[in-house]
Design a protein around this motif. Sequence first.
Motif, PDB file in Angstrom:
ATOM      1  N   GLY A  29       0.777  -1.227   0.000  1.00 50.37           N
ATOM      2  CA  GLY A  29       0.000   0.000   0.000  1.00 50.37           C
ATOM      3  C   GLY A  29       0.808   1.275   0.000  1.00 50.37           C
ATOM      4  O   GLY A  29       0.263   2.362   0.223  1.00 50.37           O
ATOM      5  N   LEU A  30       2.096   1.173  -0.304  1.00 53.87           N
ATOM      6  CA  LEU A  30       2.975   2.339  -0.195  1.00 53.87           C
ATOM      7  C   LEU A  30       3.077   3.147  -1.484  1.00 53.87           C
ATOM      8  O   LEU A  30       3.566   4.284  -1.458  1.00 53.87           O
ATOM      9  CB  LEU A  30       4.383   1.900   0.229  1.00 53.87           C
ATOM     10  CG  LEU A  30       4.499   1.003   1.461  1.00 53.87           C
ATOM     11  CD1 LEU A  30       5.957   0.835   1.848  1.00 53.87           C
ATOM     12  CD2 LEU A  30       3.687   1.537   2.616  1.00 53.87           C
ATOM     13  N   LEU A  31       2.659   2.590  -2.606  1.00 57.86           N
ATOM     14  CA  LEU A  31       2.876   3.263  -3.891  1.00 57.86           C
ATOM     15  C   LEU A  31       1.589   3.740  -4.557  1.00 57.86           C
ATOM     16  O   LEU A  31       1.627   4.189  -5.708  1.00 57.86           O
ATOM     17  CB  LEU A  31       3.632   2.339  -4.846  1.00 57.86           C
ATOM     18  CG  LEU A  31       5.066   1.989  -4.458  1.00 57.86           C
ATOM     19  CD1 LEU A  31       5.697   1.091  -5.516  1.00 57.86           C
ATOM     20  CD2 LEU A  31       5.907   3.251  -4.272  1.00 57.86           C
ATOM     21  N   THR A  32       0.480   3.692  -3.871  1.00 59.08           N
ATOM     22  CA  THR A  32      -0.781   4.116  -4.469  1.00 59.08           C
ATOM     23  C   THR A  32      -0.707   5.585  -4.886  1.00 59.08           C
ATOM     24  O   THR A  32      -0.476   6.470  -4.053  1.00 59.08           O
ATOM     25  CB  THR A  32      -1.941   3.916  -3.493  1.00 59.08           C
ATOM     26  OG1 THR A  32      -1.997   2.542  -3.098  1.00 59.08           O
ATOM     27  CG2 THR A  32      -3.260   4.311  -4.136  1.00 59.08           C
ATOM     28  N   GLY A  33      -0.853   5.826  -6.181  1.00 51.71           N
ATOM     29  CA  GLY A  33      -0.798   7.186  -6.696  1.00 51.71           C
ATOM     30  C   GLY A  33       0.591   7.769  -6.814  1.00 51.71           C
ATOM     31  O   GLY A  33       0.747   8.918  -7.244  1.00 51.71           O
ATOM     32  N   ARG A  34       1.607   6.994  -6.474  1.00 55.92           N
ATOM     33  CA  ARG A  34       2.984   7.473  -6.550  1.00 55.92           C
ATOM     34  C   ARG A  34       3.659   6.984  -7.830  1.00 55.92           C
ATOM     35  O   ARG A  34       3.312   5.930  -8.360  1.00 55.92           O
ATOM     36  CB  ARG A  34       3.791   6.975  -5.355  1.00 55.92           C
ATOM     37  CG  ARG A  34       3.346   7.510  -4.015  1.00 55.92           C
ATOM     38  CD  ARG A  34       4.542   7.658  -3.137  1.00 55.92           C
ATOM     39  NE  ARG A  34       4.217   7.862  -1.745  1.00 55.92           N
ATOM     40  CZ  ARG A  34       5.038   8.423  -0.882  1.00 55.92           C
ATOM     41  NH1 ARG A  34       6.246   8.807  -1.278  1.00 55.92           N
ATOM     42  NH2 ARG A  34       4.701   8.585   0.378  1.00 55.92           N
ATOM     43  N   THR A  35       4.645   7.736  -8.282  1.00 51.20           N
ATOM     44  CA  THR A  35       5.432   7.326  -9.441  1.00 51.20           C
ATOM     45  C   THR A  35       6.553   6.408  -8.981  1.00 51.20           C
ATOM     46  O   THR A  35       7.248   6.707  -8.007  1.00 51.20           O
ATOM     47  CB  THR A  35       6.011   8.548 -10.158  1.00 51.20           C
ATOM     48  OG1 THR A  35       4.942   9.412 -10.543  1.00 51.20           O
ATOM     49  CG2 THR A  35       6.773   8.128 -11.404  1.00 51.20           C
ATOM     50  N   ALA A  36       6.715   5.290  -9.687  1.00 51.83           N
ATOM     51  CA  ALA A  36       7.726   4.309  -9.301  1.00 51.83           C
ATOM     52  C   ALA A  36       8.197   3.560 -10.531  1.00 51.83           C
ATOM     53  O   ALA A  36       7.506   3.486 -11.550  1.00 51.83           O
ATOM     54  CB  ALA A  36       7.167   3.324  -8.275  1.00 51.83           C
ATOM     55  N   THR A  37       9.377   2.979 -10.419  1.00 52.43           N
ATOM     56  CA  THR A  37       9.922   2.144 -11.481  1.00 52.43           C
ATOM     57  C   THR A  37      10.174   0.744 -10.945  1.00 52.43           C
ATOM     58  O   THR A  37      10.171   0.508  -9.736  1.00 52.43           O
ATOM     59  CB  THR A  37      11.206   2.761 -12.065  1.00 52.43           C
ATOM     60  OG1 THR A  37      11.591   2.042 -13.241  1.00 52.43           O
ATOM     61  CG2 THR A  37      12.359   2.724 -11.063  1.00 52.43           C
ATOM     62  N   THR A  38      10.414  -0.176 -11.856  1.00 53.15           N
ATOM     63  CA  THR A  38      10.637  -1.570 -11.501  1.00 53.15           C
ATOM     64  C   THR A  38      11.306  -2.258 -12.688  1.00 53.15           C
ATOM     65  O   THR A  38      11.553  -1.631 -13.721  1.00 53.15           O
ATOM     66  CB  THR A  38       9.304  -2.263 -11.150  1.00 53.15           C
ATOM     67  OG1 THR A  38       9.550  -3.586 -10.657  1.00 53.15           O
ATOM     68  CG2 THR A  38       8.377  -2.347 -12.351  1.00 53.15           C
ATOM     69  N   HIS A  39      11.606  -3.528 -12.549  1.00 56.88           N
ATOM     70  CA  HIS A  39      12.086  -4.312 -13.691  1.00 56.88           C
ATOM     71  C   HIS A  39      11.014  -4.303 -14.772  1.00 56.88           C
ATOM     72  O   HIS A  39       9.812  -4.341 -14.477  1.00 56.88           O
ATOM     73  CB  HIS A  39      12.386  -5.745 -13.247  1.00 56.88           C
ATOM     74  CG  HIS A  39      13.180  -6.538 -14.236  1.00 56.88           C
ATOM     75  ND1 HIS A  39      12.647  -6.959 -15.439  1.00 56.88           N
ATOM     76  CD2 HIS A  39      14.457  -6.999 -14.202  1.00 56.88           C
ATOM     77  CE1 HIS A  39      13.553  -7.649 -16.107  1.00 56.88           C
ATOM     78  NE2 HIS A  39      14.665  -7.682 -15.377  1.00 56.88           N
ATOM     79  N   GLY A  45       1.557  -1.314 -12.123  1.00 56.65           N
ATOM     80  CA  GLY A  45       0.461  -0.398 -12.408  1.00 56.65           C
ATOM     81  C   GLY A  45      -0.859  -0.899 -11.857  1.00 56.65           C
ATOM     82  O   GLY A  45      -1.656  -0.120 -11.313  1.00 56.65           O
ATOM     83  N   GLU A  46      -1.094  -2.207 -11.966  1.00 56.79           N
ATOM     84  CA  GLU A  46      -2.330  -2.790 -11.435  1.00 56.79           C
ATOM     85  C   GLU A  46      -2.410  -2.642  -9.919  1.00 56.79           C
ATOM     86  O   GLU A  46      -3.510  -2.591  -9.352  1.00 56.79           O
ATOM     87  CB  GLU A  46      -2.415  -4.261 -11.815  1.00 56.79           C
ATOM     88  CG  GLU A  46      -2.607  -4.498 -13.305  1.00 56.79           C
ATOM     89  CD  GLU A  46      -2.451  -5.955 -13.698  1.00 56.79           C
ATOM     90  OE1 GLU A  46      -2.072  -6.755 -12.823  1.00 56.79           O
ATOM     91  OE2 GLU A  46      -2.698  -6.286 -14.877  1.00 56.79           O
ATOM     92  N   LEU A  47      -1.257  -2.548  -9.264  1.00 50.65           N
ATOM     93  CA  LEU A  47      -1.210  -2.396  -7.813  1.00 50.65           C
ATOM     94  C   LEU A  47      -1.294  -0.939  -7.372  1.00 50.65           C
ATOM     95  O   LEU A  47      -1.161  -0.649  -6.185  1.00 50.65           O
ATOM     96  CB  LEU A  47       0.063  -3.037  -7.267  1.00 50.65           C
ATOM     97  CG  LEU A  47       0.111  -4.570  -7.348  1.00 50.65           C
ATOM     98  CD1 LEU A  47       1.516  -5.085  -7.022  1.00 50.65           C
ATOM     99  CD2 LEU A  47      -0.915  -5.191  -6.403  1.00 50.65           C
ATOM    100  N   GLY A  48      -1.505  -0.028  -8.325  1.00 51.93           N
ATOM    101  CA  GLY A  48      -1.803   1.347  -7.959  1.00 51.93           C
ATOM    102  C   GLY A  48      -0.731   2.371  -8.192  1.00 51.93           C
ATOM    103  O   GLY A  48      -0.948   3.565  -7.931  1.00 51.93           O
ATOM    104  N   ALA A  49       0.436   1.961  -8.668  1.00 53.75           N
ATOM    105  CA  ALA A  49       1.524   2.918  -8.897  1.00 53.75           C
ATOM    106  C   ALA A  49       1.407   3.560 -10.273  1.00 53.75           C
ATOM    107  O   ALA A  49       0.800   2.996 -11.192  1.00 53.75           O
ATOM    108  CB  ALA A  49       2.875   2.217  -8.768  1.00 53.75           C
TER     109      ALA A  49
END
Length: 219
Positions: A115-125, A133-137
């Motif tokens: 629940g830490l990335l909802t609405g936040r910009t983030a990167t990943t592999h 994206g499906e998890l809210g980032a």
Amino acid sequence: MTRTFMDAAFVLYDRMTALDMVGPYEMLAPNPEITPHFVAHRRGTVRADQGLELNATTTFDELPGPDLIVVPGSGRWRAVLEQNDALLAWLAAAHPAATWTTSVCTGATLLAKAGLLTGRTATTHWVSREVLGELGAKVSTDRVVVDGDIITAAGVSAGLDMGLALVGTLFDADRAKLLQLMNEYQPEPPYDSGSLEKAPPGVVAFARAYDAETSIRTD
């Protein structure tokens, strides 16, 4: 400059990718202001996804409020995402008091599920962008992304860049440059296939098939 002393939690869990954790560790741990802790659900041996054995010296309960959190990803990331309730609960509880919460590679999906990335910009592999994206980032393709008190890094080796960026933020650019020099971090790979955009189509297809097969495995 005022010296800020920090407890840093380097998270361990079964089937994690070792370099995701070791890369940032090598940049952060040499700083005398940082006290590293290898944290997991229980103390003892943790086996990484390629078989390397690591040692958890601290439990989540013993370190409820670290100043810095580093969460690695996993080659078995789909399975890991469904089987680490204790880690997810600890992340959700520990993050609000942390100065920085960070992830490397598919570790971002763990942050998101906590629940830490909802609405936040983030990167990943790149293999886990859709799920992130499906998890809210808000998914970025950048190598390192800073959004408030959360820093995310893209696949595996990007953890080195994230570690250096964090050192520069915590201390100063000269400290980061010193660590870059001492680690002789000046990448010159023999092939130019290190991103989704540059890799040949055949290699990308093989990589997607490999991920689809391995990411769900629990062995």
